[in-house]
Design an enzyme around this catalytic site. Structure first.
Site, short mmCIF file in Angstrom:
data_model
loop_
_atom_site.label_atom_id
_atom_site.label_comp_id
_atom_site.label_asym_id
_atom_site.label_seq_id
_atom_site.Cartn_x
_atom_site.Cartn_y
_atom_site.Cartn_z
N ASP A 187 -8.58 5.05 9.14
CA ASP A 187 -8.40 4.70 7.73
C ASP A 187 -9.28 3.50 7.38
OD1 ASP A 187 -7.43 4.92 5.16
OD2 ASP A 187 -5.53 3.91 5.58
N GLY A 234 0.85 -1.19 0.00
CA GLY A 234 0.00 0.00 0.00
C GLY A 234 0.87 1.23 0.00
N GLY A 235 0.31 2.31 0.51
CA GLY A 235 1.00 3.59 0.46
C GLY A 235 2.28 3.63 1.26
N ALA A 253 3.71 0.75 3.07
CA ALA A 253 4.37 -0.50 3.42
C ALA A 253 4.15 -1.56 2.36
CB ALA A 253 3.82 -1.00 4.77
N VAL A 280 3.55 -5.82 2.19
CA VAL A 280 3.15 -6.91 3.08
C VAL A 280 3.62 -8.26 2.53
CG1 VAL A 280 1.19 -8.03 4.20
CG2 VAL A 280 1.15 -5.57 3.82
N LYS A 324 4.40 -6.73 7.80
CA LYS A 324 4.23 -5.48 7.08
C LYS A 324 5.49 -4.67 7.26
CE LYS A 324 0.79 -2.03 6.34
NZ LYS A 324 -0.59 -1.69 6.51
P1 ATP Z 1 -2.66 1.56 3.05
O1 ATP Z 1 -1.20 1.71 2.99
O2 ATP Z 1 -3.38 2.82 2.86
O3 ATP Z 1 -3.10 0.81 4.27
P2 ATP Z 1 -3.45 -0.83 1.72
O4 ATP Z 1 -4.33 -1.16 2.86
O5 ATP Z 1 -3.93 -1.13 0.37
O6 ATP Z 1 -3.08 0.68 1.77
P3 ATP Z 1 -1.42 -2.44 3.05
O7 ATP Z 1 -2.08 -2.18 4.35
O8 ATP Z 1 0.05 -2.27 2.97
O9 ATP Z 1 -2.04 -1.54 1.90
O10 ATP Z 1 -1.80 -3.91 2.58
C1 ATP Z 1 -1.50 -4.38 1.30
C2 ATP Z 1 -2.19 -5.68 1.00
O11 ATP Z 1 -1.65 -6.73 1.77
C3 ATP Z 1 -3.66 -5.68 1.36
O12 ATP Z 1 -4.43 -5.20 0.33
C4 ATP Z 1 -3.94 -7.15 1.63
O13 ATP Z 1 -4.26 -7.79 0.41
C5 ATP Z 1 -2.63 -7.67 2.14
N1 ATP Z 1 -2.62 -7.82 3.61
C6 ATP Z 1 -2.47 -6.84 4.52
N2 ATP Z 1 -2.50 -7.35 5.78
C7 ATP Z 1 -2.68 -8.67 5.66
C8 ATP Z 1 -2.81 -9.77 6.60
N3 ATP Z 1 -2.75 -9.57 7.91
N4 ATP Z 1 -2.99 -11.02 6.11
C9 ATP Z 1 -3.04 -11.22 4.78
N5 ATP Z 1 -2.95 -10.24 3.85
C10 ATP Z 1 -2.76 -8.98 4.26
MG MG Z 2 -3.89 -1.35 4.82
#
Ligand code: ATP
Ligand code: MG
Length: 666
Positions: free
Chosen positions: A132, A18-19, A21, A23, A38
């Site tokens: 968020d 995402g923005g 980090a 994952v 993350k």
């Molecule tokens: P933001 O940075 O605004 O939160 P985001 O939510 O799209 O944006 P991340 O929170 O970095 O980005 O998550 C990226 C992706 O990783 C998510 O869309 C999800 O598919 C996956 N993800 C995040 N957390 C988990 C988790 N605990 N278990 C499995 N997949 C996850």
């Molecule tokens: Mg997220």
């Protein structure tokens, strides 16, 4: 990139980013389980203040434990890599799910919203605001359980990162007006965002969209959304209202707590078309201080011109108004001249008649006709409307000048008529305490329209009239809509179901009594042992229900169900009687599962046969943990599951005799 973090997290594959980090799916070598790690993007590594906030927030969120919240296990740093270790969720984000399905049925959407809202409720109790809430931060498991992730982490993100980082733009669609303004963010901001998420689930798109983040932010602040039920008339009133209330611009007009919103969401299943969402009165349209926004970091300088444009437009509108007024004034002046010309000049050209005019008896004639006749002779006609049951509307009832009187030409001759205005206004009868259907017929017979509105009342029996609007003795025109307020009995208090697991029959009676609840179905029916303990209950503990609701309970003494498990060979008496005999030392705890939603409600009838079989990891013992026909509305179901200490239990579940889901509880 290093592949093992903190000496124990082995990175396996990237699952998303995402923005701020990226994952990864990883394996924890110590506990031999999958986790999600993350990792903060390197561009943040030099921002010490940001990193600190990020850690503090993550640590705070780590204290949350809830079936609908993704647990945080660990927060760490290694050689400049900052990371959070979380529960790994095998599933897809709600964003992906919405994309796949287009629109989600209101039942399923409400189900998901309930889960999100209870996660938010739990966090708010711990003074953690998510900030968020958006579908990307909600992960749905194959069992349809919604898990909310990234609690509090957004707090670390300042407005500068918001405009800087491209992919966070997604968040702007879910921002509350106060977030968009850079104002004070609190619990109610999460509820606004949940409103948007629910809006998107049922309509398939977010309410506000635009070319730039600023354009979207401005819409949150000033635009009125199209109501969901306008987009899809199948969306019932209650769901529509919940969304509209959650999305109010003013924080004070929204749901004040997640608990309040949750109560309304639960009510959707009972009364989908109900008018129970209470909107506050002080809901003035928001004062928009556009210049405020311009000063906030969230609006980059170059975008300010967009706002200035808007100000210019309104000035232009003012200029237009002045021109318009000038034109209108001229027209009025011209009309006055024309009138004067008509009254003064015309008589000079066409002199009025010189003969006397004799007044006749006009009673019974139509006013328009008579007026035309008299005005030709320069007689001023004045009209006084009076109600009449017998005379047709417009009929002259009396005249001020007696028949035979001579009017001289040129004099200021005036005659006044009483003219029928049709039947008399209808007086609303006192319908208090009448059965509402009788009241309806009474009003209809009087020529009035009716609408029945339900209302709680402690004194008026159910089905009887509390009052009408307009009220008794008021006079109205025929055809007026009269609201009949029909009593639906006293307002029942909402109470929380107590935890009955492990309690004996007499303890259960006491607990339910003091919670103002009733005992429902008891299984097995002939339970008589005073030491038998409850192993299952429905509704589950902590669920809010109306007082007087019956709670079904299952006692644990006779859980051996060989016939039902079929292929069950190693079922043995001692295994089930641990608690009583104490001979076998297998330790068990009782865990209440996360709510299991009904994913495709339309595929089932009103009653669904539920069967759930638990297999315990320590001795492979199988137990039927649920075997009952339930009403569709009882979903999402929570099961009470025995789990070996340190081990886990596999739960296999069937609906109407067909495999539905399988999950583990530990
Ligand atoms: P933001 O940075 O605004 O939160 P985001 O939510 O799209 O944006 P991340 O929170 O970095 O980005 O998550 C990226 C992706 O990783 C998510 O869309 C999800 O598919 C996956 N993800 C995040 N957390 C988990 C988790 N605990 N278990 C499995 N997949 C996850
Ligand atoms: Mg997220």
């Amino acid at each position: 990139m290093k592949h093992i973090l903190g000496g124990r997290y082995e990175l396996i594959e990237k699952i998303g980013g995402g923005g701020m980090a990226v994952v990864y799916k990883a394996k924890c070598r110590l506990l031999n389980r999958f986790v999600a790690v993350k990792i903060l993007r390197p561009e943040f590594n030099n921002d010490e203040e940001f990193i600190n906030r990020f850690r503090i927030e993550a640590q705070a969120a780590a204290s949350l434990s809830h079936p609908n919240i993704v647990s945080i296990y660990d927060v760490g740093e290694e050689e400049g890599i900052h990371y959070i270790v979380m529960e790994y969720i095998d599933g897809i984000t709600l964003k992906e799910y919405i994309k796949k399905k287009g629109r989600i049925s209101w039942r399923e959407a409400t189900n998901i919203a309930i889960q999100i809202c209870s996660a938010i409720e739990q966090a708010h109790r711990n003074h953690i605001v998510h900030r968020d809430i958006k579908p990307h931060n909600i992960i749905l498991t194959a069992d349809g359980i919604a898990k909310v992730t990234d609690f509090g982490i957004a707090k670390a993100v300042t407005s500068s990162t918001i405009t800087m980082v491209g992919s966070t733009i997604g968040s702007v669609h879910y921002f509350s007006p106060e977030q968009a303004r850079g104002g004070f963010v609190d619990e109610k901001s999460d509820l606004y965002s949940l409103g948007i998420v629910l809006y998107e689930m049922v309509t398939g798109s977010t309410p506000f969209d635009g070319e730039t983040p600023v354009a979207i932010a401005l819409k949150h602040i000033q635009s009125v959304p199209i109501e969901p039920s306008t987009i899809d008339p199948n969306i019932p009133r209650s769901v529509n209202d919940i969304i509209m209330k959650a999305m109010k611009k003013e924080q004070s007009s929204r749901y004040q707590t997640a608990t309040e919103m949750l109560a309304d969401l639960h009510r959707v299943f009972k009364e989908p078309d109900g008018d129970f969402v209470v909107f506050s009165n002080d809901d003035n349209s928001p004062t928009v201080r556009i210049r405020d926004i311009g000063n906030r970091n969230i609006v980059p300088k170059e975008e300010e011109s967009e706002i200035k444009n808007k100000t210019n437009k309104s000035r232009k509108r003012n200029d237009n108004l002045t021109t318009w007024l000038a034109v209108a004034t001229s027209v009025i002046i011209i009309l006055i001249f024309v009138y004067i010309g008509y009254r003064i000049i015309m008589p000079l050209i066409f002199p009025p008649p010189t003969e006397n005019f004799t007044i006749e008896n006009y009673v019974g004639r139509n006013i328009d006709e008579v007026r035309e006749l008299l005005e030709k002779h320069n007689i001023t006609v004045e009209e006084k409307p009076v109600f009449s049951e017998t005379k047709e509307k417009g009929t002259i009832i009396s005249q001020s000048v007696a028949p035979g009187k001579e009017f001289k030409p040129g004099a200021a001759n005036v005659i006044e008529f009483e003219v029928s205005a049709g039947p008399h206004m209808i007086k609303i009868p006192d319908l208090g305490k009448k059965e509402y259907r009788t009241a309806e017929t009474d009003l209809k017979n009087l020529g009035l329209e009716t609408e029945v509105v339900e209302e709680n009342s402690d004194t008026i029996p159910t089905g009887h009239v509390i009052r009408t609007e307009p009220g008794a003795d008021e006079e109205v025109e025929p055809g007026t809509l009269v609201k009949i307020f029909k009593s639906i009995g006293p307002k029942l208090e909402q109470v929380e179901v107590p935890n009955l697991i492990g309690k004996t029959f007499s303890e259960v009676q006491q607990l339910l009594d003091s919670a103002k609840l009733k005992i429902g179905k008891i299984e097995p029916e002939n339970v008589s042992s005073p030491v038998a303990k409850v192993i299952e209950q429905y509704p589950s503990p902590k669920i809010t229900v109306e007082e007087g609701t019956a709670v079904d309970i299952v006692f644990g003494e006779e859980t051996t169900q060989e016939e039902e498990t079929g292929e069950d060979e190693n079922q043995d008496e001692p295994g089930n009687n641990n608690d009583n005999t104490g001979e076998v030392t297998l330790k068990r705890k009782t865990v209440i599962s996360s709510p299991i939603p009904l994913l495709y409600p339309e595929q089932y009838g009103d009653e669904i046969k539920v069967y759930a079989l638990a297999t315990l990891s320590d001795n492979n013992e199988k137990r039927v943990v649920f075997h009952r026909t339930v009403k569709k509305s009882e979903f999402p179901l929570r099961l009470t599951i025995p789990v070996p200490e340190g081990g886990k239990t596999e739960v296999y579940m069937e609906l109407d005799g067909e495999f539905y889901t399988k999950f583990f509880v530990e």
